[in-house]
Design a protein around this motif. Structure first.
Motif, PDB file in Angstrom:
ATOM      1  N   UNK A   1       3.212   5.908  -2.645  1.00 31.64           N
ATOM      2  CA  UNK A   1       4.283   6.620  -3.284  1.00 31.64           C
ATOM      3  C   UNK A   1       4.164   6.875  -4.679  1.00 31.64           C
ATOM      4  N   UNK A   2       4.141   5.824  -5.292  1.00 30.88           N
ATOM      5  CA  UNK A   2       4.127   5.547  -6.804  1.00 30.88           C
ATOM      6  C   UNK A   2       2.992   6.504  -7.333  1.00 30.88           C
ATOM      7  N   UNK A   3       1.787   6.419  -6.517  1.00 33.26           N
ATOM      8  CA  UNK A   3       0.639   7.280  -7.132  1.00 33.26           C
ATOM      9  C   UNK A   3       1.040   8.873  -7.146  1.00 33.26           C
TER      10      UNK A   3
ATOM     11  N   UNK B   1       0.952  -1.025  -0.367  1.00 36.94           N
ATOM     12  CA  UNK B   1       0.051  -0.089   0.089  1.00 36.94           C
ATOM     13  C   UNK B   1       0.685   1.176  -0.132  1.00 36.94           C
ATOM     14  N   UNK B   2       1.833   1.317   0.915  1.00 34.62           N
ATOM     15  CA  UNK B   2       2.809   2.389   0.928  1.00 34.62           C
ATOM     16  C   UNK B   2       3.502   2.492  -0.602  1.00 34.62           C
TER      17      UNK B   2
ATOM     18  N   UNK C   1       1.126  11.396  -9.863  1.00 41.73           N
ATOM     19  CA  UNK C   1       0.206  12.807  -9.748  1.00 41.73           C
ATOM     20  C   UNK C   1       1.019  14.036  -9.843  1.00 41.73           C
ATOM     21  N   UNK C   2       2.363  14.098  -9.198  1.00 42.17           N
ATOM     22  CA  UNK C   2       3.033  15.316  -9.165  1.00 42.17           C
ATOM     23  C   UNK C   2       3.889  15.360 -10.763  1.00 42.17           C
ATOM     24  N   UNK C   3       3.862  14.395 -11.359  1.00 44.14           N
ATOM     25  CA  UNK C   3       4.346  14.416 -12.774  1.00 44.14           C
ATOM     26  C   UNK C   3       3.212  14.679 -13.591  1.00 44.14           C
ATOM     27  N   UNK C   4       2.190  14.327 -13.521  1.00 45.41           N
ATOM     28  CA  UNK C   4       1.057  14.701 -14.147  1.00 45.41           C
ATOM     29  C   UNK C   4       0.670  16.159 -14.034  1.00 45.41           C
ATOM     30  N   UNK C   5       0.936  16.675 -12.774  1.00 46.40           N
ATOM     31  CA  UNK C   5       0.660  17.878 -12.386  1.00 46.40           C
ATOM     32  C   UNK C   5       1.482  19.061 -13.166  1.00 46.40           C
ATOM     33  N   UNK C   6       2.980  18.448 -13.109  1.00 42.73           N
ATOM     34  CA  UNK C   6       3.974  19.596 -13.729  1.00 42.73           C
ATOM     35  C   UNK C   6       3.590  19.425 -15.362  1.00 42.73           C
ATOM     36  N   UNK C   7       3.359  18.309 -15.980  1.00 46.44           N
ATOM     37  CA  UNK C   7       2.775  18.322 -17.333  1.00 46.44           C
ATOM     38  C   UNK C   7       1.729  19.386 -17.634  1.00 46.44           C
ATOM     39  N   UNK C   8       0.660  19.087 -16.893  1.00 45.55           N
ATOM     40  CA  UNK C   8      -0.544  20.286 -16.943  1.00 45.55           C
ATOM     41  C   UNK C   8      -0.104  21.412 -16.829  1.00 45.55           C
ATOM     42  N   UNK C   9       0.928  21.977 -15.788  1.00 42.42           N
ATOM     43  CA  UNK C   9       1.097  23.327 -15.819  1.00 42.42           C
ATOM     44  C   UNK C   9       2.048  23.918 -16.674  1.00 42.42           C
ATOM     45  N   UNK C  10       2.835  22.985 -17.296  1.00 42.84           N
ATOM     46  CA  UNK C  10       3.733  23.374 -18.470  1.00 42.84           C
ATOM     47  C   UNK C  10       2.842  23.233 -19.511  1.00 42.84           C
TER      48      UNK C  10
END
Length: 157
Positions: free
Chosen positions: A52-54, A47-48, A58-67
């Motif tokens: 962490x993977x999720x 689960x942990x 999410x952070x990667x997708x958020x960075x892509x969305x922002x760029x």
């Protein structure tokens, strides 16, 4: 006696079978509990890891969305700057178009007003002629009725 021994033997076998089933059930419960106790830490670690993977995903997708949003904003600003140079031309074109359409509108309105005035005068003339005709007919009818009445009076005398 033999029958009693047989019944006793059957009951004894039945008890043994019950006892074996009970022991087997205890073993299965023990194994299941042990398996669960072993699985709990593994499930927690899985689960942990998944969390962490999720979070990384999410952070990667958020960075892509922002760029992508920043790129879209930059493109929009470029379009705005490029189109703002044409603003004066657009305003000039609109003014010319409005002026030409206004002249067409005014011409059509003038023609309509002329036709309206002509039609009004024609209708007024027609009404005047009809009223004159009706008054003439009414005058002759009244005159004839008066003459008829006078004749009838003379005949009665």
């Amino acid at each position: 006696f033999i029958m009693a021994k047989q019944v006793e033997q059957l009951e004894k076998e039945k008890k043994e079978l019950q006892e074996r089933l009970k022991n087997q059930e205890k073993k299965i419960d023990y194994f299941e509990r042990a398996k669960r106790l072993e699985e709990i830490p593994l499930i927690k670690t899985a689960y942990e890891e998944q969390r962490v993977h999720d979070m990384e995903l999410w952070e990667q997708q958020e960075e892509e969305r922002i760029t992508t949003l920043q790129l879209e904003r930059e493109k929009a600003l470029e379009h705005k700057n490029r189109l703002s140079r044409m603003l004066e031309d657009r305003d000039l074109f609109e003014a010319r178009l409005k002026a030409s359409r206004r002249t067409v509108y005014e011409d059509k309105l003038k023609q309509f007003q002329e036709r309206l005035a002509e039609e009004r005068s024609n209708r007024l003339e027609e009404r005047k002629r009809q009223r004159k005709e009706e008054r003439r007919i009414t005058y002759y009818r009244e005159k004839e009725e008066e003459e008829q009445r006078l004749r009838e009076e003379q005949l009665l005398k």
